[in-house]
Structure formats: C-alpha cells, structure tokens
Design an enzyme around this catalytic site. Structure first.
Site, PDB file in Angstrom:
ATOM      1  N   HIS A 182     -10.084   2.398   0.046  1.00 44.23           N
ATOM      2  CA  HIS A 182      -9.101   1.140   1.170  1.00 44.23           C
ATOM      3  C   HIS A 182     -10.911   0.951   1.894  1.00 44.23           C
ATOM      4  O   HIS A 182     -10.898   1.129   3.596  1.00 44.23           O
ATOM      5  CB  HIS A 182      -8.590   1.230   1.731  1.00 44.23           C
ATOM      6  N   HIS A 234       0.604  -1.171   0.124  1.00 40.18           N
ATOM      7  CA  HIS A 234      -0.017   0.498   0.129  1.00 40.18           C
ATOM      8  C   HIS A 234       0.724   1.029  -0.294  1.00 40.18           C
ATOM      9  O   HIS A 234       0.355   2.161   0.794  1.00 40.18           O
ATOM     10  CB  HIS A 234      -0.688  -0.242   0.999  1.00 40.18           C
ATOM     11  N   GLU A 286     -11.447  -3.969  -2.861  1.00 29.74           N
ATOM     12  CA  GLU A 286     -10.763  -2.928  -3.541  1.00 29.74           C
ATOM     13  C   GLU A 286     -10.504  -2.909  -4.845  1.00 29.74           C
ATOM     14  O   GLU A 286      -9.752  -3.430  -5.317  1.00 29.74           O
ATOM     15  CB  GLU A 286      -9.488  -2.970  -2.494  1.00 29.74           C
TER      16      GLU A 286
HETATM   17  C1  GLA Z   1      -5.269  -5.331   2.092  1.00 35.74           C
HETATM   18  C2  GLA Z   1      -4.799  -5.921   2.115  1.00 35.74           C
HETATM   19  C3  GLA Z   1      -4.777  -6.822   3.207  1.00 35.74           C
HETATM   20  C4  GLA Z   1      -4.104  -5.972   4.725  1.00 35.74           C
HETATM   21  C5  GLA Z   1      -5.429  -4.604   4.030  1.00 35.74           C
HETATM   22  C6  GLA Z   1      -5.438  -3.751   5.690  1.00 35.74           C
HETATM   23  O1  GLA Z   1      -6.066  -5.245   1.985  1.00 35.74           O
HETATM   24  O2  GLA Z   1      -4.835  -7.201   0.999  1.00 35.74           O
HETATM   25  O3  GLA Z   1      -3.833  -8.230   4.059  1.00 35.74           O
HETATM   26  O4  GLA Z   1      -2.977  -5.965   4.204  1.00 35.74           O
HETATM   27  O5  GLA Z   1      -4.944  -4.189   3.695  1.00 35.74           O
HETATM   28  O6  GLA Z   1      -5.184  -4.184   6.737  1.00 35.74           O
END
Ligand code: GLA
Length: 352
Positions: free
Chosen positions: A181, A109, A316
């Site tokens: 997100h 991220h 997402e």
């Molecule tokens: C995304 C990732 C997850 C986790 C979340 C945040 O969806 O794929 O593994 O890291 O973000 O916690």
C-alpha cells in the site's frame, strides 16, 4: 553492477512489546529502500530524478510512533484480505465467517489489526540480499479461517526496481489477497494531480455507494477511467461522474489485460517536472488506483510534511475487492497443500 547491500538498525518497540527493526537495502548507483518490520512498511524509497538527484518518493513517517499514531496503511503490507469484503462476511466450504466491519458495513484491509499492524519476523540477512519477512496469522485471527504462514521477500533488482515476492500456505481453506500500500509522490511533494498515469486495463470494476464492486466489468472506453494512454490524474478527476463521486476521486480496481500469473508491466506513471517514471509490475489480475482522496493532513509526515488530500497515489496490485462474495471474479481461496504466490515490482527506469 555491484551487489545490493543491506543493513539493519533498531526502530522502536510495537504496542505488543515486540522490537521493530529498520532495514536499508541499497545498490550503489541505484535506488535505496528502507523497510521496517512493523507492517513490512516501506519507510522510504529514494530514486534519482533526471539529473541524478535522489528524492524520497513515498509518503511516510519519521519514526515508528508516527506510524502507530495514525496511518492510512502508508507503505504497508496489507492482508489477510486487501481491500473490501462486503458486509464483513464470506462463506467457505459452507461455513460463514464474520469479520470486523471497520469501513462502514464492510471489512477493509484485513480488519482492525491487519498485516499492516503486525510485527513481521526478519530472517538473517547476508550480502546480495533479500529481506525475507515472515508472519504467522493464526487460525481465527481477525475472523479468518486457517493458520496462514506468509512470507514477504523484498529485494532490489538490477534495473532499479524494488521487488516484493509473497508466498503463503494454510492448514485450512481460507481466502487470501495481499498487496503493498505505498503512496507515491514522484515530485517529492505537493499534490499528485499532474502525474501522468497509464494502466493496461480495458475494464474496471465499478462500485456501489460503499465501494463494493457491483460485479460488472465495465469498459473504460469513453469514461474518466480510460488510462490506456497516459493521462494526468487531475485531468478528469472532478468530472461529474457517479463512480468518481463514490470514490471521492479514483479508488477503483482495474481489470488488467495481462494473463494472471505472468509478471508484466501493468501501469506506468510519469511526473513531468522531475522526469521520474514509476513502472508497476505484477502477477496479479487487478490494480487499485487510489488517489489519496481521504488524506486530510492528519498524519504527521516526514520532516514535518503535511499530507493533504491527493498528495500521494497508490497502485495496489491485487485480486479484485470482495472476490470471496463474487463467484465470477478470479478466485481467492487457498487450500491446504497449495502455495499462494504473488509478485509486485516498483521499478524506476533511468534516463539514458
Ligand atoms: C484503499 C481503499 C481506500 C482507502 C485506502 C486507505 O486504497 O480502497 O478506500 O481505504 O485504502 O485509506
């Protein structure tokens, strides 16, 4: 329908000293969204249930301090590269770029201070409004090449949607993958296991033990990843399945059937108790279904709420994880002179 209204208010000061603002977007008789300039976070999103009762359907915090203290990307804009890049490195034009390994051996991220922790600039707003947030991610920031100029425009649609249009340009070849997100709970509380999910994907991208795609596009048929017909999140989540074990639940990218670049409904979620429906539309080729497996009650949620495991889910919309290292995946490079464009809509169809 009457035009959308938009109002602004102060929302505290970020650690770098920048003032943060909170915007409220409202359509009379429709949904209401509050968005702050820190991380472009959707702080709240109120939608009517089958009886017209408005409830907040996203997880979040009461104030900026909550988000600063600890937030697993709650409601935030994610970039420069959403999801994981294997071994926190990639090569563009023969040059290797190293990123922070902030998720085991991988980059997650956008790094230590991704777009979710940036204070975005808000353009002046008028009526009928779009909230246009912009951010300049400098050359070398978090290890990524090129000055990336990003715009994220939020608006309310006439059909009860919150729409997000991203554009980005660069002055050096780079990689870009942006997403939203938000964690949803259409019941307004409790866990999300009873929510029924439908995703228009015949295939998904299975992952290794560190949640990096293996490169395979695996058919969902006959697996707990088959959401082509509506299925409760909890129906199969505890099955003895290697992929579910690796994600500790669903934390996987689905290969959407629709043509990339066209804005289509790609996922639909229904909460039987309230009758609320969420439709996710996007132009992106993939969507990550994440079922809040890592939520552990640590976040101080709104109104004293505790967000336990699986108390929210994310859809997402994105390009596939680790695409910079997977030449067979849809490309994520952006060159000078090109314009990156991506759209995501969270729509809440109303009952007749
Ligand atoms: C995304 C990732 C997850 C986790 C979340 C945040 O969806 O794929 O593994 O890291 O973000 O916690």
């Amino acid at each position: 329908m009457e035009a959308a209204l938009i109002t602004r208010a102060p929302f505290g000061v970020a650690p770098d000293g920048l003032a943060v603002e909170l915007f409220t977007l409202r359509r009379p008789g429709g949904i209401e969204a509050r968005i702050c300039t820190y991380g472009g976070i959707i702080v709240s999103l109120k939608t009517p249930d089958r009886n017209g009762r408005l409830d907040d359907v996203v997880l979040g915090c009461d104030d900026l301090a909550g988000y600063l203290a600890l937030s697993p990307y709650l409601g935030a804009l994610v970039g420069r590269y959403a999801n994981r890049i294997a071994q926190a490195a990639f090569t563009v034009d023969g040059v290797k770029y190293n990123l922070a390994a902030n998720n085991g051996p991988n980059a997650l991220h956008g790094g230590r201070k991704g777009f979710d922790k940036a204070v975005w600039q808000a353009a002046p707003v008028g009526t009928g409004a779009r909230l246009v947030l912009s951010y300049l991610s400098k050359d070398g920031e978090e290890g990524y090449p090129g000055n990336l100029s990003v715009e994220a425009a939020y608006s309310l649609t006439e059909d009860h949607g919150l729409r997000l249009d991203f554009t980005a340009t660069t002055d050096k070849t780079t990689v870009v993958n942006l997403t939203q997100h938000a964690y949803f709970n259409l019941a307004g509380g409790g866990d999300v296991l009873g929510h029924e999910v439908q995703i228009d994907a015949d295939r998904f991208t299975p992952v290794d033990a560190t949640l990096i795609p293996t490169g395979e596009l695996r058919p969902v048929a006959g697996t707990p990843f088959d959401f082509r017909q509506p299925m409760a999140i909890g129906a199969r989540i505890e099955q003895d399945d290697e992929q579910l074990k690796r994600g500790q639940g669903y934390d996987h990218n689905f290969v959407l059937n629709h043509p990339t670049g066209r804005l289509d409904v790609v996922a639909r979620v229904r909460e039987p108790g309230t009758g609320r429906v969420l439709e996710v539309l996007t132009t992106e080729p993939g969507v990550q279904l994440y079922t809040g497996n890592f939520l552990n009650g640590a976040v101080k949620g709104k109104d004293g709420r505790v967000y336990g495991r699986r108390s929210g889910f994310c859809l997402e919309a994105q390009h596939f994880p680790d695409s910079p290292n997977q030449p067979a995946f849809p490309p994520v490079t952006l060159k000078p002179g090109e314009v990156f464009r991506s759209t995501i809509v969270f729509r809440f169809p109303q009952h007749g």
